[in-house]
Design an enzyme around this catalytic site. Structure first.
Site, PDB file in Angstrom:
ATOM      1  N   LYS A  31      36.212  69.957  22.311  1.00 48.85           N
ATOM      2  CA  LYS A  31      35.743  68.621  21.600  1.00 48.85           C
ATOM      3  C   LYS A  31      34.215  68.622  21.312  1.00 48.85           C
ATOM      4  O   LYS A  31      33.540  68.512  22.267  1.00 48.85           O
ATOM      5  CB  LYS A  31      35.990  67.470  22.257  1.00 48.85           C
ATOM      6  CG  LYS A  31      36.065  66.059  21.905  1.00 48.85           C
ATOM      7  CD  LYS A  31      34.865  65.630  20.828  1.00 48.85           C
ATOM      8  CE  LYS A  31      34.490  64.422  20.486  1.00 48.85           C
ATOM      9  NZ  LYS A  31      33.388  63.971  20.767  1.00 48.85           N
ATOM     10  N   GLY A  34      28.188  64.456  19.772  1.00 46.73           N
ATOM     11  CA  GLY A  34      26.903  64.371  20.284  1.00 46.73           C
ATOM     12  C   GLY A  34      25.580  64.916  19.514  1.00 46.73           C
ATOM     13  O   GLY A  34      25.718  65.502  18.399  1.00 46.73           O
ATOM     14  N   GLY A  67      30.838  60.161  13.917  1.00 49.47           N
ATOM     15  CA  GLY A  67      30.334  58.878  13.770  1.00 49.47           C
ATOM     16  C   GLY A  67      28.954  58.407  13.217  1.00 49.47           C
ATOM     17  O   GLY A  67      28.949  57.711  12.304  1.00 49.47           O
ATOM     18  N   ASP A 184      37.818  62.090  20.777  1.00 53.69           N
ATOM     19  CA  ASP A 184      38.262  62.606  22.365  1.00 53.69           C
ATOM     20  C   ASP A 184      39.538  62.508  22.389  1.00 53.69           C
ATOM     21  O   ASP A 184      40.118  63.466  23.010  1.00 53.69           O
ATOM     22  CB  ASP A 184      37.596  61.598  23.152  1.00 53.69           C
ATOM     23  CG  ASP A 184      35.928  61.710  23.057  1.00 53.69           C
ATOM     24  OD1 ASP A 184      35.352  63.012  23.026  1.00 53.69           O
ATOM     25  OD2 ASP A 184      35.160  60.858  23.241  1.00 53.69           O
ATOM     26  N   LYS A 243      35.908  58.563  28.623  1.00 53.14           N
ATOM     27  CA  LYS A 243      35.585  59.894  28.521  1.00 53.14           C
ATOM     28  C   LYS A 243      36.549  60.555  29.704  1.00 53.14           C
ATOM     29  O   LYS A 243      37.024  61.708  29.447  1.00 53.14           O
ATOM     30  CB  LYS A 243      34.255  60.368  28.749  1.00 53.14           C
ATOM     31  CG  LYS A 243      33.248  60.127  27.486  1.00 53.14           C
ATOM     32  CD  LYS A 243      31.584  60.603  27.921  1.00 53.14           C
ATOM     33  CE  LYS A 243      30.802  60.551  26.738  1.00 53.14           C
ATOM     34  NZ  LYS A 243      30.578  59.366  26.087  1.00 53.14           N
TER      35      LYS A 243
END
Length: 285
Positions: A31, A34, A67, A184, A243
């Site tokens: 995944k 960030g 995002g 996620d 998470k």
């Protein structure tokens, strides 16, 4: 000096052999998100890690969100971003932008990056082959999908032809409506459906810390029961809860283990998977 350097290199390579054997011909779902998605040097290290894993026979699957790109595109189009409990409120107009950005700009950009580093990749989204089948989470959120099932056939087809599947977190319902899906969650469900050897969740944090103010308090290994206890004690709290819940969800669904690692560390994936030391937190049943 060269002899020492060569000896060190040989040691590193031979130490990786047992781990390579463990992952060869097994699924590893990454995944990706960030800062590792936006920093050019970190992105380069991630792409090279994925290509090396594929070269030694690992079935690599890359799942991504996007995002920041969605936010900037919505802003450029003068469409307001609204959130409800951390989830994007997605009306039809917003969903069109989400689909365009995730399945288009971000997805194909990552495919191009892998090709640029000498790899072979195919960009997919959860609509392809009805891979991610969803229903509407609730009316308040609009086109936000709750995952019902994962059909991994198209993933296997792509891997069998020698490509890395790059999957954006969009799903569809039985009527063909398209929905935004938490990346996620999508990665966790895909890892479970593939019975993956491991899922690697790349974040901007080192893993689970016993004390958030002490970087040396990293907890290297957590069982599912221990995770529930750490939540009850407030050690796993705030933004860490969703998470961790995704990690537990992946294991519940069939993944063997899950790592939370800091994607801001160069070659974090290889360090975690192919060395004794590792660097993040591992979740096991």
């Amino acid at each position: 000096m060269n002899t020492v350097t060569n000896a060190m290199r040989a040691h590193i390579l031979t130490a990786a052999v047992p781990y390579i054997k463990q992952y060869t011909d097994k699924y590893v779902v990454v995944k990706y998100g960030g800062n590792a998605m936006t920093d050019p040097e970190l992105k380069k290290s991630v792409m090279n890690d994925l290509l090396l894993l594929q070269l030694v026979g690992v079935k690599v699957v890359l799942v991504h969100g996007g995002g920041p790109d969605i936010n900037s595109t919505l802003a450029a189009m003068n469409i307001e971003s609204k959130f409800n409990n951390g989830l994007r409120v997605t009306d039809k107009e917003t969903m069109n932008v989400v689909q365009m950005v995730l399945a288009g700009k971000v997805n194909k950009g990552l495919v191009a990056d892998l090709i640029g580093f000498g790899g072979r990749a195919v960009g997919l989204c959860g609509v392809d082959g009805e891979m991610i089948q969803v229903h509407k989470k609730n009316e308040e959120l609009g086109y936000v999908g709750e995952v019902d099932t994962i059909d991994p056939k198209v993933i296997d087809d792509v891997i069998s032809k020698g490509y890395i599947p790059v999957i954006s977190s969009i799903g569809c319902d039985a009527e063909g409506n398209v929905y935004n899906v938490n990346a996620d969650t999508a990665a966790a469900k895909i890892a479970g459906a593939l019975q993956a050897e491991t899922m690697v969740a790349m974040t901007n944090i080192d893993g689970v810390l016993r004390d958030v103010h002490d970087p040396n308090s990293l907890i290297p290994k957590i069982t599912m029961a221990e995770a529930e206890q750490l939540k009850a004690e407030g050690i796993i709290a705030g933004g860490m809860i969703p998470k961790v819940d995704c990690c537990l969800e992946a294991i519940n669904a069939g993944a063997q283990k899950v790592f939370i690692i800091n994607g801001e560390i160069p070659h974090a994936i290889l360090i975690e998977l192919l060395t004794d030391e590792g660097l993040g937190t591992m979740f096991v049943k």
